[in-house]
Write a protein that holds these residues in place. Sequence first.
Motif, PDB file in Angstrom:
ATOM      1  N   VAL A   2      52.210  57.086  29.895  1.00  0.00           N
ATOM      2  CA  VAL A   2      51.082  58.024  29.847  1.00  0.00           C
ATOM      3  C   VAL A   2      49.858  57.228  29.368  1.00  0.00           C
ATOM      4  O   VAL A   2      49.719  56.953  28.160  1.00  0.00           O
ATOM      5  CB  VAL A   2      51.372  59.201  28.895  1.00  0.00           C
ATOM      6  CG1 VAL A   2      50.209  60.207  28.947  1.00  0.00           C
ATOM      7  CG2 VAL A   2      52.688  59.873  29.262  1.00  0.00           C
ATOM      8  N   PRO A   3      48.962  56.784  30.265  1.00  0.00           N
ATOM      9  CA  PRO A   3      47.785  55.991  29.844  1.00  0.00           C
ATOM     10  C   PRO A   3      46.923  56.711  28.817  1.00  0.00           C
ATOM     11  O   PRO A   3      46.253  56.065  28.002  1.00  0.00           O
ATOM     12  CB  PRO A   3      47.036  55.756  31.158  1.00  0.00           C
ATOM     13  CG  PRO A   3      48.086  55.859  32.224  1.00  0.00           C
ATOM     14  CD  PRO A   3      49.054  56.896  31.740  1.00  0.00           C
ATOM     15  N   ALA A   4      46.897  58.069  28.817  1.00  0.00           N
ATOM     16  CA  ALA A   4      46.052  58.805  27.868  1.00  0.00           C
ATOM     17  C   ALA A   4      46.516  58.625  26.430  1.00  0.00           C
ATOM     18  O   ALA A   4      45.777  58.924  25.488  1.00  0.00           O
ATOM     19  CB  ALA A   4      46.036  60.294  28.224  1.00  0.00           C
ATOM     20  N   HIS A   5      47.738  58.122  26.208  1.00  0.00           N
ATOM     21  CA  HIS A   5      48.259  57.919  24.850  1.00  0.00           C
ATOM     22  C   HIS A   5      47.802  56.598  24.236  1.00  0.00           C
ATOM     23  O   HIS A   5      48.193  56.288  23.102  1.00  0.00           O
ATOM     24  CB  HIS A   5      49.788  57.969  24.867  1.00  0.00           C
ATOM     25  CG  HIS A   5      50.333  59.349  25.119  1.00  0.00           C
ATOM     26  ND1 HIS A   5      51.683  59.637  25.108  1.00  0.00           N
ATOM     27  CD2 HIS A   5      49.711  60.524  25.402  1.00  0.00           C
ATOM     28  CE1 HIS A   5      51.861  60.931  25.381  1.00  0.00           C
ATOM     29  NE2 HIS A   5      50.669  61.480  25.569  1.00  0.00           N
ATOM     30  N   ILE A   6      47.022  55.811  24.992  1.00  0.00           N
ATOM     31  CA  ILE A   6      46.632  54.484  24.507  1.00  0.00           C
ATOM     32  C   ILE A   6      45.116  54.331  24.670  1.00  0.00           C
ATOM     33  O   ILE A   6      44.540  54.729  25.697  1.00  0.00           O
ATOM     34  CB  ILE A   6      47.358  53.375  25.287  1.00  0.00           C
ATOM     35  CG1 ILE A   6      48.852  53.397  24.971  1.00  0.00           C
ATOM     36  CG2 ILE A   6      46.788  51.994  24.956  1.00  0.00           C
ATOM     37  CD1 ILE A   6      49.659  52.371  25.728  1.00  0.00           C
ATOM     38  N   LYS A   7      44.479  53.740  23.661  1.00  0.00           N
ATOM     39  CA  LYS A   7      43.073  53.322  23.745  1.00  0.00           C
ATOM     40  C   LYS A   7      42.990  51.842  23.378  1.00  0.00           C
ATOM     41  O   LYS A   7      43.679  51.391  22.445  1.00  0.00           O
ATOM     42  CB  LYS A   7      42.192  54.154  22.809  1.00  0.00           C
ATOM     43  CG  LYS A   7      41.931  55.550  23.313  1.00  0.00           C
ATOM     44  CD  LYS A   7      41.092  55.528  24.598  1.00  0.00           C
ATOM     45  CE  LYS A   7      40.760  56.924  25.071  1.00  0.00           C
ATOM     46  NZ  LYS A   7      41.943  57.598  25.652  1.00  0.00           N
ATOM     47  N   ARG A   8      42.160  51.134  24.132  1.00  0.00           N
ATOM     48  CA  ARG A   8      42.001  49.692  23.892  1.00  0.00           C
ATOM     49  C   ARG A   8      40.519  49.372  23.710  1.00  0.00           C
ATOM     50  O   ARG A   8      39.665  49.923  24.427  1.00  0.00           O
ATOM     51  CB  ARG A   8      42.548  48.874  25.070  1.00  0.00           C
ATOM     52  CG  ARG A   8      44.066  48.943  25.201  1.00  0.00           C
ATOM     53  CD  ARG A   8      44.525  48.322  26.505  1.00  0.00           C
ATOM     54  NE  ARG A   8      45.995  48.266  26.594  1.00  0.00           N
ATOM     55  CZ  ARG A   8      46.671  47.944  27.698  1.00  0.00           C
ATOM     56  NH1 ARG A   8      46.011  47.646  28.815  1.00  0.00           N
ATOM     57  NH2 ARG A   8      47.991  47.908  27.678  1.00  0.00           N
ATOM     58  N   PHE A   9      40.246  48.505  22.763  1.00  0.00           N
ATOM     59  CA  PHE A   9      38.860  48.059  22.578  1.00  0.00           C
ATOM     60  C   PHE A   9      38.883  46.644  22.011  1.00  0.00           C
ATOM     61  O   PHE A   9      39.915  46.158  21.526  1.00  0.00           O
ATOM     62  CB  PHE A   9      38.087  49.012  21.653  1.00  0.00           C
ATOM     63  CG  PHE A   9      38.564  49.003  20.216  1.00  0.00           C
ATOM     64  CD1 PHE A   9      37.978  48.178  19.263  1.00  0.00           C
ATOM     65  CD2 PHE A   9      39.598  49.855  19.820  1.00  0.00           C
ATOM     66  CE1 PHE A   9      38.419  48.182  17.948  1.00  0.00           C
ATOM     67  CE2 PHE A   9      40.043  49.872  18.499  1.00  0.00           C
ATOM     68  CZ  PHE A   9      39.456  49.024  17.555  1.00  0.00           C
ATOM     69  N   SER A  10      37.748  45.979  22.146  1.00  0.00           N
ATOM     70  CA  SER A  10      37.627  44.612  21.613  1.00  0.00           C
ATOM     71  C   SER A  10      36.313  44.469  20.878  1.00  0.00           C
ATOM     72  O   SER A  10      35.319  45.135  21.202  1.00  0.00           O
ATOM     73  CB  SER A  10      37.719  43.579  22.743  1.00  0.00           C
ATOM     74  OG  SER A  10      36.640  43.715  23.633  1.00  0.00           O
TER      75      SER A  10
END
Length: 867
Positions: A773-781
């Motif tokens: 489920v991509p909505a369960h993950i957030k990515r940032f840098s």
Amino acid sequence: RSALDNGLQSVCLGNVLRLTLDKTLAVGSQLEIDAIDGTDIIPLSHTLAAQCGYSIESDHWGNTKVFASLLGCYVDNQADVVFTFGLRLRLYGDGLSEQVEHDVTETCSYSPWASREILCDRNYMEAAVAPNGIWKMTFHTPDPKVMLLTDAQRAGYGAMVTQTRLVIRSPYNMAETYSVEVAGVPMEVFSVSTYYKIGSLIVDSAAACPTGGVVFTEKVITWHVPRRITPLTSSTVKILETHMGIYGQRLDKIKMAARHYKLSVTESHIIIEIPVGSPDGYYKSHAPDYAYHITYTVEPMLELLWRAENTQADTRYKVLFPITTPLMPRPPHVIDNTVHEQRVFDILLGIFLHDVELINITFTTRVLTVAECNARGFDVQEHHFANGSKTFSIRVPFSDELVLKRNPDPLTTVYFLPLVFGLLVLPDQTPFPHPAELEASREDVVLPTITGSCDQENFYFSVKYGSQQDNFQTMMLHAGSWRELDIELAKLYSLTGNGTHFSIVVPFTAPAAAFELVNFKSIRARVDLLLLEMPNMWQLDDLSLACYFPLTTTECYANGTVTALAVKVESVSNLNPEYLTLRDQSCKPAFSNDRFAFFSFKLNSCGTTRTFFDNVMLYENEIALPYNTGKQSRKGPFTPEYRHTISCYYLLNYTKTMAFRASPRSTNPVADPGVGHLVVQIRLSQGSSYALFYQSEDYPVEKYLRQPLYFEVELMQSTDPKIEVVLENCWATLHKDRTSLPSWDLIIDSCENPDDLYLTVFHPVVADTRIQVPAHIKRFSIKMFTFTKDAAVLKEQLFVHCDAVLCDTTKPDGICSGQCANALSYANSFRPTGSKRGLSATDASQYKKQSSSGPVLLSNSNLFWKI
């Protein structure tokens, strides 16, 4: 004529025998000739051949002719009527051990003999008279010089007596021969008196042979022979017969007419005319000083029979006279058959004789053999014609890297092909070059193009490459000045691309967006892109895209509080928002940067006025740049003027009603049973692929200043697709305590910190074998930084903390509208940097979780502090 063997032919031509070896037999071989005299084998050296009446003629391709006088040495002479020759031809290949022998026996008959026969061959002069018993000889040079027979033979002269003839033979350019000019024609002469042993008989013999008399034009060879050869006769003569021949063989009038040969007699000369290029001769290529020339060689024969009027004696005079023209320049021509639409250079080089070969072609960066050219796809061919000449052709595609290209203007390509043909003259292996330069021009450049669009938050640009691919620079009007779309900007604006185009996404709040106009509920922003060809600075395409974006600049609250956002627009580029104030100049922005100023104040403060209109109460204030202050920004030549009016309307009498109707409940509510808890974790990835993560034993992780740090926040132990993780706030501290100071905001109200010079970058998440489920993950840098105080490093480590909101995707509202879905929509997003927002109240569609990561150490190898 008879065929003796494959490639060998013999023919009796009056008083000489001609033996012909075809080039298929002799080419590439060394030829030596022996005379066969009974059981004796006598090698015929050059000197002995001239002394004994033998000569040889060979062209450059191995076509060889051997001539032998019937009265020569080692000939079986039967009564001066039948003559039998025995010759051995020895052919050697590359090694002397590779020897091939051909024995030739040929018989010729010749009668009647003239009283005197004179033969002029290539290497000797021969005179045949009568009778027998030679004792000594006196050569007239023209002074007399006496030699015994043995001395004359030892000197290289030939002297012999047959049954009816006295034969005297002299090579050319002997000490006892001399040159005279007869009727303007140079001639070589030998004259001798022969004394006999028996009796007092003295016989005078003489031979005079022409060594010149040839006149050349481009089309005709003219050969002059004196009509009366004074060294041979002292009286008037009557010419009885005149014959022309080629290579010792007479030609009749029909063959002469067919070949356009002419034999004429004037008062002083016998004249033979031969067209240059006659099929009886041959052409030969030469390359003196590396320039292409040709010669033409032919061997005419002149045979005369005259009678002296005072003695009535006949003389048969035969001359074999090889003629070669002077060098004739034949510069090759390059014919450009290129059809520009076919995008291929089509070149024809010629015309050459058959003894020229194309060996290689030199291009600007390399030399290719003919085989290498064909393997590369250049299609090199050799074309032959019926007359034995040839040309060479080559086809080179415009697209090949060896073809030089330049653009005189943005739409035109000039294709330039300089090359040098490497040619070789055979068989003497003489090289010579021929340069050529070819040029073709086509309006075939497809320029790159820019297209763009907008949504509620971003500009979207796509740049499609043209025929020159990415051979251009993309310029972006960034923070008021043109800047190349370099690696830093490409990352900031999420550049993606392939072999045909690239795309970027520019938020309307980014420095690349210029604000043109601000309304109550929206802002018009513009992004300018320009494609430049370097170094000519040609503008290939440009796009100035302006769009309206939702933005509320003033919020009036029921509790009497107002928030207002002042935006720096392009028309007041010198404005510094930091110095803006309300009417009361002590009311300064609660937060500001180089583009915005955020005010928050009560309606009964900061110089706010109140006005009543019927049932409406109006509050007004004004944001402006105060006068008479030394803090104004003076980046330009004048102080900008800025006015922004703030208005709030309130109804004096306002009642809001709502309907309510209750209905009895048939059953009591029952909750679905369920137990458990939700876990959110934050991890530091080892790279942008988010494939490998640092484990607990890897901490602290050491990074360089500005080196990217890639974080992933994940909802664990849940497969509910209705839940979405939204990062509400993220910040960094020096200590593990989330509330410790100092701290630095990374994400504020789900968006990047606008006060950060290096904005936080969000990365998309797609489903794969690990992510269901991509909505369960957030990515940032973020980029690695450190804290300082008074230019001193406080501590070389960072801890990153996040507040994550778990949202019901069926009820998107507020923070749950999506990650940074409401940028600049809330006044709180423009607050002083470095302070922390308090936890917001949650409703039924939200559930908040907290997570932390660290520490991350700053490497001492590259200390640049973030202030």
